[in-house]
Design a protein around this motif. Structure first.
Motif, mmCIF file in Angstrom:
data_model
loop_
_atom_site.group_PDB
_atom_site.id
_atom_site.type_symbol
_atom_site.label_atom_id
_atom_site.label_comp_id
_atom_site.label_asym_id
_atom_site.label_seq_id
_atom_site.Cartn_x
_atom_site.Cartn_y
_atom_site.Cartn_z
ATOM 1 N N UNK A 69 41.809 42.005 35.147
ATOM 2 C CA UNK A 69 42.279 43.339 34.788
ATOM 3 C C UNK A 69 43.781 43.350 34.506
ATOM 4 N N UNK A 70 44.552 42.687 35.348
ATOM 5 C CA UNK A 70 45.976 42.485 35.075
ATOM 6 C C UNK A 70 46.843 43.727 35.045
ATOM 7 N N UNK A 71 46.435 44.794 35.733
ATOM 8 C CA UNK A 71 47.277 45.973 35.730
ATOM 9 C C UNK A 71 48.573 45.734 36.507
ATOM 10 N N UNK A 72 49.556 46.509 36.187
ATOM 11 C CA UNK A 72 50.790 46.623 36.971
ATOM 12 C C UNK A 72 51.763 45.475 36.786
ATOM 13 N N UNK A 73 51.370 44.374 36.142
ATOM 14 C CA UNK A 73 52.302 43.269 35.939
ATOM 15 C C UNK A 73 53.527 43.742 35.153
ATOM 16 N N UNK A 74 53.281 44.470 34.087
ATOM 17 C CA UNK A 74 54.370 44.897 33.209
ATOM 18 C C UNK A 74 55.373 45.764 33.950
ATOM 19 N N UNK A 75 54.873 46.759 34.677
ATOM 20 C CA UNK A 75 55.771 47.674 35.393
ATOM 21 C C UNK A 75 56.547 46.943 36.489
ATOM 22 N N UNK A 76 55.845 46.059 37.219
ATOM 23 C CA UNK A 76 56.511 45.326 38.294
ATOM 24 C C UNK A 76 57.625 44.444 37.750
ATOM 25 N N UNK A 77 57.374 43.794 36.598
ATOM 26 C CA UNK A 77 58.389 42.931 35.998
ATOM 27 C C UNK A 77 59.516 43.747 35.390
ATOM 28 N N UNK A 78 59.155 44.865 34.776
ATOM 29 C CA UNK A 78 60.151 45.703 34.131
ATOM 30 C C UNK A 78 61.161 46.260 35.130
ATOM 31 N N UNK A 79 60.680 46.589 36.310
ATOM 32 C CA UNK A 79 61.540 47.205 37.331
ATOM 33 C C UNK A 79 61.945 46.230 38.439
ATOM 34 N N UNK A 80 61.601 44.954 38.283
ATOM 35 C CA UNK A 80 61.937 43.937 39.295
ATOM 36 C C UNK A 80 61.476 44.354 40.693
ATOM 37 N N UNK A 81 60.237 44.737 40.800
ATOM 38 C CA UNK A 81 59.716 45.223 42.075
ATOM 39 C C UNK A 81 59.413 44.060 43.024
ATOM 40 N N UNK A 82 59.659 44.236 44.317
ATOM 41 C CA UNK A 82 59.369 43.183 45.301
ATOM 42 C C UNK A 82 57.872 43.114 45.614
ATOM 43 N N UNK A 83 57.115 42.509 44.702
ATOM 44 C CA UNK A 83 55.661 42.409 44.848
ATOM 45 C C UNK A 83 55.234 40.955 44.681
ATOM 46 N N UNK A 84 54.358 40.508 45.577
ATOM 47 C CA UNK A 84 53.750 39.187 45.451
ATOM 48 C C UNK A 84 52.280 39.404 45.101
ATOM 49 N N UNK A 85 51.931 39.191 43.842
ATOM 50 C CA UNK A 85 50.541 39.309 43.412
ATOM 51 C C UNK A 85 49.804 38.043 43.844
ATOM 52 N N UNK A 86 48.895 38.191 44.793
ATOM 53 C CA UNK A 86 48.245 37.041 45.411
ATOM 54 C C UNK A 86 46.778 36.993 45.007
ATOM 55 N N UNK A 87 46.439 36.026 44.172
ATOM 56 C CA UNK A 87 45.073 35.893 43.669
ATOM 57 C C UNK A 87 44.314 34.902 44.534
ATOM 58 N N UNK A 88 43.294 35.377 45.216
ATOM 59 C CA UNK A 88 42.443 34.509 46.024
ATOM 60 C C UNK A 88 41.331 33.976 45.118
ATOM 61 N N UNK A 89 41.560 32.828 44.548
ATOM 62 C CA UNK A 89 40.598 32.242 43.621
ATOM 63 C C UNK A 89 39.587 31.408 44.399
ATOM 64 N N UNK A 90 38.451 32.031 44.731
ATOM 65 C CA UNK A 90 37.425 31.288 45.468
ATOM 66 C C UNK A 90 36.322 30.768 44.544
ATOM 67 N N UNK A 91 36.637 30.714 43.238
ATOM 68 C CA UNK A 91 35.814 30.062 42.214
ATOM 69 C C UNK A 91 34.637 30.889 41.711
ATOM 70 N N UNK A 92 34.237 31.929 42.449
ATOM 71 C CA UNK A 92 33.069 32.697 42.042
ATOM 72 C C UNK A 92 33.295 34.194 42.255
ATOM 73 N N UNK A 93 32.896 34.984 41.269
ATOM 74 C CA UNK A 93 32.820 36.421 41.466
ATOM 75 C C UNK A 93 31.472 36.745 42.091
ATOM 76 N N UNK A 94 30.900 37.868 41.715
ATOM 77 C CA UNK A 94 29.587 38.249 42.231
ATOM 78 C C UNK A 94 28.513 37.470 41.470
ATOM 79 N N UNK A 95 28.367 36.189 41.839
ATOM 80 C CA UNK A 95 27.339 35.376 41.235
ATOM 81 C C UNK A 95 27.730 34.707 39.937
#
Length: 255
Positions: A69-95
């Motif tokens: 989905x990738x929401x909020x990346x643009x705003x966070x970068x534009x305003x230099x917000x203190x956010x750590x986007x943490x993607x838990x890649x466990x290799x599988x979504x819902x099946x």
């Protein structure tokens, strides 16, 4: 534990369950039932931290499925917000495996204008080090992405057996090669921080503690029926539901 069982002593008074755990006084703003929608909320918390200048960082965690989905990346970068986007890649979504659902499975590169770091999410020390680095980066330079490469042994939910889209040999192979708890156990023993007897005692103590917490949670009653309306409206019972005033007519509220 009480919240997972839907009991009134839970963190969200038994109304949230596993999808809506929430504890504001511990700075834990919970999960959201709609996949990925908490990502912009995490950016909003980062905005609050920056506005207040409190030196805090928003860690926004989501899975490989929600990463599309990738929401909020643009705003966070534009305003230099203190956010750590943490993607838990466990290799599988819902099946569905990440390879079938995402054109680019190197999620840490997906930010474009936000730097990203790949982390072995099965190595506790690697996670600790990367998290500390990401926090300092976010405070000084703005948002950053952490891709925690991990693996789930079981199904995505109770409706997912977890074995129809992969083999049991694959699951057992990952468990033998990369299990994070066994990795820490081996490190502690190899470097003489603990012996096997001490670790076994700790494990038994923890199991006993969890069992006690479960039993205590079971003793908590379910939320009362009036909670169906109690947290819907801001205050009082004066609001109307489908043009019927609550507490009157054919809608009778329990005392």
């Amino acid at each position: 534990m009480a919240e997972l069982l839907g009991r009134v002593d839970g963190a969200s008074k038994g109304l949230g369950g596993s999808m809506h755990l929430y504890k504001k006084d511990h700075n834990f703003y919970g999960g959201i039932g709609i996949v990925g929608t908490h990502v912009p909320l995490g950016a909003g918390i980062g905005l609050a931290h920056k506005y207040r200048k409190d030196g805090h960082v928003s860690f926004t965690l989501y899975g490989d499925g929600a990463a599309n989905q990738g929401q909020a990346y643009n705003m966070a970068a534009l305003w230099d917000l203190p956010v750590v986007f943490t993607i838990e890649n466990n290799q599988f979504g819902m099946g569905t495996s990440a390879r079938r659902a995402s054109k680019n499975t190197e999620f840490y590169t997906r930010g474009d204008y936000i730097p990203g770091v790949w982390v072995d999410g099965m190595d506790a020390l690697a996670v600790k080090t990367a998290t500390a680095f990401a926090k300092q980066h976010a405070l000084q330079h703005g948002p950053i992405i952490l891709e925690m490469d991990t693996y789930r042994y079981h199904g995505h939910s109770i409706s997912d057996p977890g074995s129809t889209y992969r083999t049991r040999n694959e699951i057992q192979g990952i468990r033998r090669a990369r299990d994070p708890i066994e990795h820490v156990r081996n490190l502690l023993q190899e470097h003489s921080f603990a012996d096997s007897n001490e670790l076994k005692r700790l494990e038994n103590d923890i199991k006993k503690h969890v069992t006690e917490e479960v039993e205590e949670a079971k003793r908590s009653p379910p939320p009362p029926l009036c909670y169906l309306w109690k947290f819907v409206y801001k205050k009082g019972w004066g609001a109307k539901l489908r043009n019927v005033e609550l507490g009157r007519g054919f809608i009778q509220l329990p005392s």
